[in-house]
Design an enzyme around this catalytic site. Structure first.
Site, PDB file in Angstrom:
ATOM      1  N   GLU A 246     -85.862 -42.862-115.263  1.00 11.71           N
ATOM      2  CA  GLU A 246     -86.454 -43.539-114.095  1.00 11.71           C
ATOM      3  C   GLU A 246     -86.596 -42.566-112.917  1.00 11.71           C
ATOM      4  O   GLU A 246     -87.558 -42.644-112.152  1.00 11.71           O
ATOM      5  CB  GLU A 246     -85.596 -44.755-113.724  1.00 11.71           C
ATOM      6  CG  GLU A 246     -85.702 -45.854-114.797  1.00 11.71           C
ATOM      7  CD  GLU A 246     -84.706 -46.976-114.601  1.00 11.71           C
ATOM      8  OE1 GLU A 246     -83.494 -46.689-114.595  1.00 11.71           O
ATOM      9  OE2 GLU A 246     -85.125 -48.130-114.448  1.00 11.71           O
TER      10      GLU A 246
ATOM     11  N   GLY B  76     -81.463 -44.242-116.170  1.00 11.31           N
ATOM     12  CA  GLY B  76     -81.749 -43.893-114.772  1.00 11.31           C
ATOM     13  C   GLY B  76     -82.311 -42.485-114.645  1.00 11.31           C
ATOM     14  O   GLY B  76     -83.061 -42.186-113.708  1.00 11.31           O
TER      15      GLY B  76
ATOM     16  N   ALA C   9     -77.572 -43.603-115.299  1.00  9.36           N
ATOM     17  CA  ALA C   9     -76.525 -44.089-114.393  1.00  9.36           C
ATOM     18  C   ALA C   9     -75.162 -43.776-115.003  1.00  9.36           C
ATOM     19  O   ALA C   9     -75.039 -43.662-116.224  1.00  9.36           O
ATOM     20  CB  ALA C   9     -76.685 -45.592-114.209  1.00  9.36           C
TER      21      ALA C   9
ATOM     22  N   GLU D 198     -81.033 -48.626-121.869  1.00  3.56           N
ATOM     23  CA  GLU D 198     -80.226 -49.641-121.184  1.00  3.56           C
ATOM     24  C   GLU D 198     -79.999 -50.873-122.037  1.00  3.56           C
ATOM     25  O   GLU D 198     -78.918 -51.477-122.020  1.00  3.56           O
ATOM     26  CB  GLU D 198     -80.897 -50.062-119.871  1.00  3.56           C
ATOM     27  CG  GLU D 198     -80.768 -49.054-118.740  1.00  3.56           C
ATOM     28  CD  GLU D 198     -81.871 -48.019-118.734  1.00  3.56           C
ATOM     29  OE1 GLU D 198     -82.515 -47.808-119.790  1.00  3.56           O
ATOM     30  OE2 GLU D 198     -82.082 -47.393-117.676  1.00  3.56           O
TER      31      GLU D 198
HETATM   32  C1  LIG Z   1     -78.848 -48.900-112.173  1.00  2.00           C
HETATM   33  C2  LIG Z   1     -79.390 -49.483-113.429  1.00  2.00           C
HETATM   34  C3  LIG Z   1     -80.416 -48.694-114.126  1.00  2.00           C
HETATM   35  C4  LIG Z   1     -79.900 -47.576-114.886  1.00  2.00           C
HETATM   36  C5  LIG Z   1     -79.087 -47.766-115.930  1.00  2.00           C
HETATM   37  C6  LIG Z   1     -78.666 -46.620-116.749  1.00  2.00           C
HETATM   38  O1  LIG Z   1     -79.076 -45.498-116.588  1.00  2.00           O
HETATM   39  S1  LIG Z   1     -77.520 -46.973-117.940  1.00  2.00           S
HETATM   40  C7  LIG Z   1     -77.256 -45.423-118.769  1.00  2.00           C
HETATM   41  C8  LIG Z   1     -78.381 -45.091-119.655  1.00  2.00           C
HETATM   42  N1  LIG Z   1     -78.089 -43.881-120.363  1.00  2.00           N
HETATM   43  C9  LIG Z   1     -77.590 -43.890-121.598  1.00  2.00           C
HETATM   44  O2  LIG Z   1     -77.410 -44.898-122.212  1.00  2.00           O
HETATM   45  C10 LIG Z   1     -77.283 -42.548-122.189  1.00  2.00           C
HETATM   46  C11 LIG Z   1     -75.881 -42.538-122.707  1.00  2.00           C
HETATM   47  N2  LIG Z   1     -75.501 -41.255-123.228  1.00  2.00           N
HETATM   48  C12 LIG Z   1     -75.922 -40.780-124.420  1.00  2.00           C
HETATM   49  O3  LIG Z   1     -76.709 -41.373-125.128  1.00  2.00           O
HETATM   50  C13 LIG Z   1     -75.353 -39.476-124.884  1.00  2.00           C
HETATM   51  O4  LIG Z   1     -74.151 -39.269-124.185  1.00  2.00           O
HETATM   52  C14 LIG Z   1     -76.243 -38.240-124.666  1.00  2.00           C
HETATM   53  C15 LIG Z   1     -77.448 -38.355-125.606  1.00  2.00           C
HETATM   54  C16 LIG Z   1     -76.689 -38.157-123.235  1.00  2.00           C
HETATM   55  C17 LIG Z   1     -75.447 -36.966-124.999  1.00  2.00           C
HETATM   56  O5  LIG Z   1     -74.912 -37.067-126.292  1.00  2.00           O
HETATM   57  P1  LIG Z   1     -73.769 -36.048-126.765  1.00  2.00           P
HETATM   58  O6  LIG Z   1     -73.505 -36.383-128.203  1.00  2.00           O
HETATM   59  O7  LIG Z   1     -74.135 -34.682-126.427  1.00  2.00           O
HETATM   60  O8  LIG Z   1     -72.490 -36.393-125.894  1.00  2.00           O
HETATM   61  P2  LIG Z   1     -71.594 -37.717-125.885  1.00  2.00           P
HETATM   62  O9  LIG Z   1     -72.393 -38.918-126.169  1.00  2.00           O
HETATM   63  O10 LIG Z   1     -70.377 -37.475-126.698  1.00  2.00           O
HETATM   64  O11 LIG Z   1     -71.210 -37.793-124.345  1.00  2.00           O
HETATM   65  C18 LIG Z   1     -70.430 -36.779-123.719  1.00  2.00           C
HETATM   66  C19 LIG Z   1     -69.556 -37.420-122.686  1.00  2.00           C
HETATM   67  O12 LIG Z   1     -70.378 -37.949-121.643  1.00  2.00           O
HETATM   68  C20 LIG Z   1     -70.086 -39.315-121.441  1.00  2.00           C
HETATM   69  N3  LIG Z   1     -71.348 -39.982-121.049  1.00  2.00           N
HETATM   70  C21 LIG Z   1     -72.544 -39.850-121.640  1.00  2.00           C
HETATM   71  N4  LIG Z   1     -73.482 -40.542-120.971  1.00  2.00           N
HETATM   72  C22 LIG Z   1     -72.830 -41.115-119.919  1.00  2.00           C
HETATM   73  C23 LIG Z   1     -73.258 -41.946-118.862  1.00  2.00           C
HETATM   74  N5  LIG Z   1     -74.543 -42.307-118.723  1.00  2.00           N
HETATM   75  N6  LIG Z   1     -72.347 -42.351-117.981  1.00  2.00           N
HETATM   76  C24 LIG Z   1     -71.066 -41.983-118.088  1.00  2.00           C
HETATM   77  N7  LIG Z   1     -70.608 -41.185-119.074  1.00  2.00           N
HETATM   78  C25 LIG Z   1     -71.481 -40.759-119.977  1.00  2.00           C
HETATM   79  C26 LIG Z   1     -69.565 -39.802-122.778  1.00  2.00           C
HETATM   80  O13 LIG Z   1     -68.797 -40.962-122.619  1.00  2.00           O
HETATM   81  C27 LIG Z   1     -68.736 -38.605-123.209  1.00  2.00           C
HETATM   82  O14 LIG Z   1     -67.524 -38.643-122.485  1.00  2.00           O
HETATM   83  P3  LIG Z   1     -66.158 -38.094-123.129  1.00  2.00           P
HETATM   84  O15 LIG Z   1     -66.000 -38.827-124.418  1.00  2.00           O
HETATM   85  O16 LIG Z   1     -66.395 -36.638-123.330  1.00  2.00           O
HETATM   86  O17 LIG Z   1     -65.129 -38.431-122.109  1.00  2.00           O
END
Ligand SMILES: CCC/C=C/C(=O)SCCNC(=O)CCNC(=O)[C@H](O)C(C)(C)COP(=O)([O-])OP(=O)([O-])OC[C@H]1O[C@@H](n2cnc3c(N)ncnc32)[C@H](O)[C@@H]1OP(=O)([O-])[O-]
Length: 719
Positions: free
Chosen positions: A103, A100, A61, A123
């Protein structure tokens, strides 16, 4: 936001196109809904493949959208509809399938993963739960124990592990999308009912209650006071005890309790703060994205004490060749054996071979003439460090970067004794340096942007969270620690015990209370600093009142503890007693209790009952108050940087967000009022006097943390 193509004449290929991680923003959800509708209604289409652009399936998400009202199609009905469709849908997972995104993959009828892909439901680390059916589908697919572990920890798993667990159907080293298209063509004729995960019966362990109870205990112990993992357990219980239609409602109710909680806000703030912290900027306009770092192939470490050894390991395990220098043969030999042991254990744990061939050990600084960068990690003594830097200036080639691992001394004074002040920067590691993730990069007024960029990127390469800070005594982390430690010892004087204070802080969520942490770090270090700065020891004027120094309140109890040879864990005695020197099991010590009683009676202090609330307020508000001063002084560029330093270097609980976010969550007005109250009660403690920035922010209506920068007019930024 999603591209729709027909491939191989009959396969609808839906590619998510929302860089950088193809997060499921409202626009993406809308595009998926439209594309799926098209695919299911087009008679030419017999199967569907969903993939993500740029080799990334989906990062989940869009977390940025959590702060606002829900727009666009909600995820649960969208995903349910994909699963219920009558045409086979295959997920082609490259890069990541997280939250998500995972999912979304779970509602596809088949999952093909590239061998380098990572999957997970993180999450819980954001203070919420996988509320798009994740808590209901994953247990049905892989069973309760494995699903519980993944959902309550948020751990990412490899494609290979996902295959073993039965989450994916195939792992490929080829282009996952092409493999998925072929797979989809073969799946056309097959029945889909057994592929709809929500229709499966959850395989239940014989003693479900016992298992859930055991996991609850584990989670409570590991993440004290954290709500999300407990809600995850309840949601998984629903998957075991209810049909999907009811379980998904339970998941949604539990999500509602978490979604707007302070913990969720704090954890999501931490996610972005960690990413913001690397984006340093200087008043000159030089910043992270316009300054080119040097490539570092070789480095040298001076000093093989605890810090030096950890730094050598951190560098060698990312492939940098390291020359380690000591002043005496015996120290060199001991350091060498320890480094080799640490590297071997580390390599064994990671299943790789130890990079011992990258190491060289020497007694001679002359061997450093060709290295790209030197990190000095000698004793915390300015005169000694200056001698080392003068020597390095003579020995190293003119382009070598000279870094110091000082934890608080003046980096610019060291730069001043070299022939290259622009190539000098602080790299303040935290002990043990091969474990702790934080690196403070201390920018002196003469450090060049190239030097700062190099130190920041080198930190990142070593797996650290690098934060750029200005040059002042103690920089950010240790400067803030002083008022925090002071409050803890003042509370001892007034009637608290070390265990009471530690318990209050640990219940708040700190990994360790302040006294246990001090015992671990060693009490002699601070004692030496206090002696050097004339606060204790023979240099103190005997006419000086015992509980006042330099015009302010002073607590001599830590000095008295050290005078008894109690230096913490390493001597088996400190604020606590331990089974043996080096022991870790802290027990309250009656001798400390006696010492406190004698001390109070000597100074006529009537001990009083101190509440946990007072402990938290005095310790944490004093901490944040110094943080406001640091922002005013331009030593940290933004509150997020301070919070990241406290999260990664000092064990501040993530669900509290860090000291600055915590202050904003409590309410700046309340923090101001409490500081005023405590300062009135303790006028001889300047750290309790509310900082001008705090007052200003309250006067401006207490804006959110992200907006504080607009109110900081720094005359002389040190960054
Ligand atoms: C409906 C309820 C159910 C679902 C809930 C969910 O899914 S909750 C979500 C569950 N998912 C997670 O928890 C996954 C969260 N993400 C991660 O763990 C890591 O970003 C990665 C492993 C995907 C990539 O790692 P990497 O070192 O290659 O890259 P990086 O980490 O440096 O990120 C690059 C840029 O992308 C941005 N950004 C990233 N993800 C999101 C996001 N979901 N959203 C928005 N933005 C996001 C990040 O802020 C950064 O922005 P900046 O600073 O450039 O402006």
């Amino acid at each position: 936001m999603a591209r729709y193509e027909l491939v191989k004449r009959s396969v609808a290929l839906i590619t998510l196109t929302n860089p950088p991680v193809n997060a499921l923003s409202s626009a993406v959800r809308h595009a998926i809904a439209k594309s799926m509708d098209h695919a299911l209604n087009d008679p030419k289409v017999t199967a569907v493949v969903i993939c993500g652009e740029n080799g990334r399936f989906c990062g989940g998400a869009d977390i940025r959208e959590f702060a606002g009202p829900l727009r666009g199609p909600p995820l649960v009905p969208l995903l349910d509809a994909i699963e219920a469709g009558e045409k086979p849908v295959v997920a082609a997972i490259e890069g990541v399938a997280l939250g998500g995104g995972f999912e979304l993959a779970l509602v596809c009828h088949y999952r093909i993963a590239h061998f380098k892909a990572r999957l997970g439901l993180p999450e819980v680390t954001l203070g919420i739960l996988p509320a798009a059916g994740g808590t209901q589908r994953l247990p049905r697919l892989i069973g309760i124990p494995a699903a519980l572990e993944l959902i309550t920890t948020g751990r990412h798993i490899s494609a290979q592990e996902a295959l073993k667990l039965g989450i994916v159907d195939q792992v490929t080293e080829q282009n996952a999308c092409e493999v998925a298209v072929e797979f989809a063509l073969r799946a056309v004729a097959k029945p889909l009912s057994s592929r709809r995960v929500s229709m499966l019966t959850t395989p239940c362990p014989p003693d479900l209650d016992g298992l859930l109870e055991a996991v609850t205990m584990q989670v409570k112990k590991k993440a004290r006071g954290v709500m999300a993992p407990l809600a995850c357990i309840q949601a998984v219980r629903a998957a075991a005890t209810m049909p999907y239609s009811k379980g998904i409602k339970r998941e949604s109710e539990l999500m509602a309790t978490l979604f707007n909680s302070g913990q969720a806000r704090a954890l999501q703030y931490c996610f972005f703060a960690q990413r913001t912290a690397g984006k340093w900027t200087l008043p000159s306009g030089a910043q992270w994205n316009n300054s080119k770092p040097r490539e570092i192939r070789s480095a040298a470490i001076i000093g093989l004490g605890t810090m030096g050894r950890g730094i050598v390991v951190s560098l060698a395990r990312v492939g940098i060749s390291v020359i380690a220098v000591e002043s005496e043969k015996k120290l060199l030999e001991t350091g060498k054996q320890m480094v080799i042991g640490m590297l071997e254990r580390d390599a064994k744990r990671r299943g790789v071979s130890a990079s011992l061939n990258l190491l060289k050990f020497t007694l001679s600084l002359q061997d450093l003439k060709d290295v790209d960068l030197v990190i000095e990690a000698v004793f915390e003594d300015m005169a000694l460090k200056k001698r080392v830097f003068q020597e390095l200036s003579k020995v190293c080639r003119p382009a070598t970067l000279l870094c110091t691992n000082t934890s608080g001394l003046d980096v610019d004074a060291l730069a001043g004794v070299t022939d290259r002040p622009h190539l000098v920067v602080g790299m303040h590691f935290f002990s043990p340096a091969h474990v702790m993730k934080l690196l403070e990069v201390v920018c002196g007024p003469r450090s060049s942007s190239e030097t700062i960029a190099t130190a920041m990127i080198l930190g990142k390469r070593m797996g650290k969270v690098s934060v750029a800070v200005g040059n002042c005594p103690g920089f950010v982390g240790n400067r803030m620690l002083k008022p925090y430690l002071d409050q803890a010892t003042f509370l001892l004087e007034e009637g608290a015990t070390p265990e009471q204070i530690d318990k209050a802080l640990e219940d708040f969520g700190f990994a360790m209370g302040v006294f246990r942490m001090s015992d671990l770090a060693g009490l002699d270090v601070g004692w030496r600093v206090r002696k050097e700065s004339g606060l204790t020891g023979p240099d103190v004027d005997p006419k000086n009142p015992p509980r006042r120094r330099q015009g302010r309140r002073y607590c001599p109890i830590p000095d008295m503890v050290c005078e008894q040879g109690r230096f913490g864990q390493k001597t088996g005695r400190g604020w606590y007693m331990y089974d043996k020197p080096g022991g870790t099991n802290a027990k309250p010590d009656p001798l400390i209790q006696n010492l406190l009683e004698m001390y109070r009676s000597r100074y006529g202090i009537q001990p009083r009952n101190i509440s946990d609330q007072e402990i938290i307020e005095r310790c944490l508000f004093a901490l944040a108050n110094e943080g406001f001063r640091i922002l005013e002084d331009g030593i940290a560029a933004r509150p997020e940087d301070i919070d990241v330093i406290y999260l990664f270097g000092y064990g501040f609980p993530r669900h509290g967000g860090g000291p600055m976010f915590y202050a904003s969550m409590v309410g700046l007005e309340r923090v101001l009022e409490r500081l005023e109250h405590y300062h009135q009660a303790h006028p001889d403690v300047p750290h309790l006097e509310p900082s001008p920035l705090l007052k200003k922010l309250v006067a401006c209506g207490s804006p959110p943390v992200q907006k504080w920068r607009e109110h900081i007019k720094t005359m002389h930024s040190h960054l």
